[in-house]
Design an enzyme around this catalytic site. Structure first.
Site, short mmCIF file in Angstrom:
data_model
loop_
_atom_site.label_atom_id
_atom_site.label_comp_id
_atom_site.label_asym_id
_atom_site.label_seq_id
_atom_site.Cartn_x
_atom_site.Cartn_y
_atom_site.Cartn_z
N GLU A 158 0.80 -1.24 0.00
CA GLU A 158 0.00 0.00 0.00
C GLU A 158 0.83 1.28 0.00
O GLU A 158 0.59 2.18 0.79
CB GLU A 158 -0.95 0.00 1.21
CG GLU A 158 -1.90 -1.19 1.21
CD GLU A 158 -2.88 -1.19 2.38
OE1 GLU A 158 -2.76 -0.33 3.27
OE2 GLU A 158 -3.76 -2.06 2.38
N ASN A 201 2.10 -5.24 -3.14
CA ASN A 201 0.69 -5.54 -2.84
C ASN A 201 -0.08 -4.25 -2.58
O ASN A 201 0.41 -3.36 -1.87
CB ASN A 201 0.66 -6.43 -1.58
CG ASN A 201 -0.69 -7.06 -1.30
OD1 ASN A 201 -1.27 -7.69 -2.19
ND2 ASN A 201 -1.20 -6.90 -0.08
N HIS A 237 -10.53 -6.26 -2.15
CA HIS A 237 -11.58 -6.07 -1.14
C HIS A 237 -12.75 -5.35 -1.82
O HIS A 237 -12.64 -4.18 -2.15
CB HIS A 237 -11.08 -5.22 0.03
CG HIS A 237 -9.98 -5.86 0.81
ND1 HIS A 237 -10.19 -7.00 1.56
CD2 HIS A 237 -8.68 -5.54 0.98
CE1 HIS A 237 -9.05 -7.34 2.16
NE2 HIS A 237 -8.12 -6.48 1.82
N GLU A 266 -6.12 -10.81 -1.02
CA GLU A 266 -6.93 -10.58 0.20
C GLU A 266 -8.41 -10.55 -0.15
O GLU A 266 -9.17 -9.72 0.36
CB GLU A 266 -6.53 -9.26 0.87
CG GLU A 266 -5.06 -9.21 1.24
CD GLU A 266 -4.65 -7.90 1.93
OE1 GLU A 266 -5.53 -7.15 2.40
OE2 GLU A 266 -3.43 -7.64 1.99
N ASP A 268 -12.15 -10.50 -0.53
CA ASP A 268 -13.44 -10.63 0.16
C ASP A 268 -14.44 -9.73 -0.55
O ASP A 268 -14.07 -8.71 -1.12
CB ASP A 268 -13.37 -10.39 1.68
CG ASP A 268 -12.80 -9.06 2.11
OD1 ASP A 268 -12.56 -8.19 1.24
OD2 ASP A 268 -12.61 -8.87 3.32
C1 XIL Z 1 -6.31 -6.18 8.39
C2 XIL Z 1 -6.62 -7.34 9.31
O1 XIL Z 1 -7.55 -8.19 8.65
C3 XIL Z 1 -7.22 -6.83 10.61
O2 XIL Z 1 -7.36 -7.91 11.54
C4 XIL Z 1 -6.33 -5.75 11.21
O3 XIL Z 1 -6.97 -5.21 12.35
C5 XIL Z 1 -6.05 -4.66 10.21
O4 XIL Z 1 -5.48 -5.23 9.05
N1 XIL Z 1 -4.96 -4.55 3.76
C6 XIL Z 1 -3.96 -5.37 4.23
C7 XIL Z 1 -4.21 -6.24 5.39
O5 XIL Z 1 -2.91 -5.46 3.59
O6 XIL Z 1 -3.05 -6.43 6.17
C8 XIL Z 1 -5.32 -5.72 6.26
O7 XIL Z 1 -5.59 -6.66 7.27
C9 XIL Z 1 -6.56 -5.43 5.43
C10 XIL Z 1 -6.25 -4.38 4.37
#
Ligand code: XIL
Length: 450
Positions: A158, A201, A237, A266, A268
């Site tokens: 990020e 990422n 996401h 990641e 979802d």
């Molecule tokens: C999130 C986790 O799922 C949570 O448990 C934590 O509180 C915050 O981080 N992008 C990412 C992940 O790269 O590391 C993040 O994970 C979600 C967004």
């Protein structure tokens, strides 16, 4: 010293790991009836984020072990978890996940080495030179501990801003070290573990937009100058504000064409039922149609532990039942044993399930109309039963699209004509009730299906 001991003992378990991986592969050749084995049939991994704190929950571990072929520690490898004070590394929770994964023959994705978030407080105040030293020491400490054990590392996470500018995000690294921090992190990472794939990422880079264009330009520049980068992770996401982009596949392909692997890291998707299932299908199909898309990871096993649990974005509900999205992913992966297949190992009983939700659709001073919506789970159903308990004073004067039987103020409703539902499909029954002085809502019990 203790770190070195740990490293040696980790290396000594490598033979066991290889044996476990062979067992998993042999299993997958028999029947592609789980996410991991179906993905393996397509030459991909199918992973999930895992929290060490849930590994002791038997349903959690059973679902994880049965379905997934890769794990990403959700928080346990982040800087605040691994180097809470400078130079002192703690790997207890991350080791639990890695050890568990290895005992099951699963791959591990490393997440993440350099990120502006979840940083311990000692990092930000450092001056530029000191910060550079600390960043490289952190990469070396973490990658050294897991050397040879991590399939892919998110080296930098990020680093670009949201919005239209395509600029770098402000962070201690960006603000003090400038654009070059990303390149430096990748060079340090390559030397620390040459076997690991090194990934950049990010999120909101899933379609073609100013942010993904900026990442694209960086990767192109890295490849042209020989800066070591092997893959780009697309967090993915999604929800109604940030839906699966229509050019998702095209975007994955243009990155792959730069000579890097792409991974969905990641995933979802907030929602439920057949709409959520259709979105998951789009994502899986996009990855499968890009030969360098090497695998997918969903960001958690069950909705109840999701970081966005209110949006129920995952493949298993809070009771570890397969959701329609699960069946959609399994069949998009070419798996068998999904919806309707009696051999499906993930199903409780024969696999039929349903949910019932209540809404009041009309209201007047002496009465109301109620509606109960029945939605099939991950498999088609041929019948359902729902119970509705009314407040004692109330009485039902009529009911449609269902067949009630009564016991006191509890009505058990079965289908009239509408028992057969496809996976994820819904029907509803309605009724008119007299309030008789009570305006309270009825309660709807568990839905059962066959
Ligand atoms: C999130 C986790 O799922 C949570 O448990 C934590 O509180 C915050 O981080 N992008 C990412 C992940 O790269 O590391 C993040 O994970 C979600 C967004």
């Amino acid at each position: 010293m203790s770190m070195i001991v740990r490293r040696l003992s980790r290396a000594a378990t490598a033979g066991l790991v290889a044996a476990a991986a062979l067992t998993a592969a042999a299993h997958s050749a028999e029947a592609a009836d789980t996410l991991g084995s179906a993905a393996a049939g397509q030459g991909r991994y199918f992973g999930t984020a895992v929290a060490a704190s849930h590994l002791g929950e038997s349903d959690y571990a059973a679902t994880l072990d049965r379905e997934f072929s890769s794990v990403t520690p959700e928080n346990e490898m982040k800087w605040d978890a691994t180097e809470p004070s400078r130079g002192s590394f703690t790997f207890t929770s991350a080791d639990r996940i890695v050890d568990h994964a290895q005992s099951q023959g699963m791959d591990v994705r490393g997440h993440t080495l350099v990120w502006h978030s979840q940083l311990p407080s000692w990092v930000s105040p450092l001056g530029a030179q000191d910060l550079r030293t600390a960043m490289n020491a952190h990469i070396n400490g973490l990658m050294g501990h897991y050397k040879g054990e991590i399939h892919s590392w998110d080296v930098v996470n990020e680093a670009f801003q949201d919005g239209g500018s395509g600029a770098r995000r402000s962070s201690p690294f960006q603000d003090k070290l400038g654009d070059g921090f990303i390149e430096e992190a990748f060079r340090t990472a390559r030397a620390a573990d040459p076997a690991a794939k090194l990934c950049y990422n990010d999120y909101n880079t899933d379609g073609v937009n100013a942010k993904s264009n900026a990442v694209y330009d960086m990767v192109k520049d890295f490849k042209s100058r020989g800066v070591p980068i092997d893959c780009v992770g697309f967090q993915s996401h999604f929800n109604s504000n940030s839906p699966v982009p229509s050019d998702y596949r095209h975007n994955l392909q243009r990155f792959a064409d730069l000579g890097v692997d792409v991974q969905i890291t990641e995933l979802d998707i907030e929602g439920s039922g057949s709409a959520q299932a259709a979105d998951y299908t789009k994502v899986v199909e996009a990855c499968l149609s890009v030969s360098r898309c090497t695998g997918m990871t969903v960001w958690g096993v069950t909705d109840k532990y999701s970081w966005r649990s209110g949006g129920t974005p995952l493949l298993f509900d809070g009771d570890y039942n397969e959701k329609p999205a699960y069946g959609a992913v399994l069949s998009a992966l070419g798996g068998s044993g999904g919806p309707g297949d009696p051999g499906d190992p993930g199903d409780p009983g024969d696999g039929a399930s349903c949910t019932a939700t209540y809404t009041r659709t009309a209201d007047w001073s002496s009465g109301y109309n109620g509606q109960v919506t029945i939605t099939a789970g991950a498999e088609p159903i041929s019948s359902w039963t729902a119970t509705v308990t009314l407040p004692a004073q109330q009485s039902v004067s009529s009911l449609w699209n269902g067949t009630p039987t009564w016991s006191g103020n509890v009505m058990t409703v079965r289908p009239s004509w509408n028992g057969t539902l496809a996976a994820g499909a819904s029907t509803s029954f309605g009724f008119t009730a007299a309030k008789n002085g009570s305006d309270a809502a009825p309660t709807v019990g568990t839905c059962t299906a066959s």
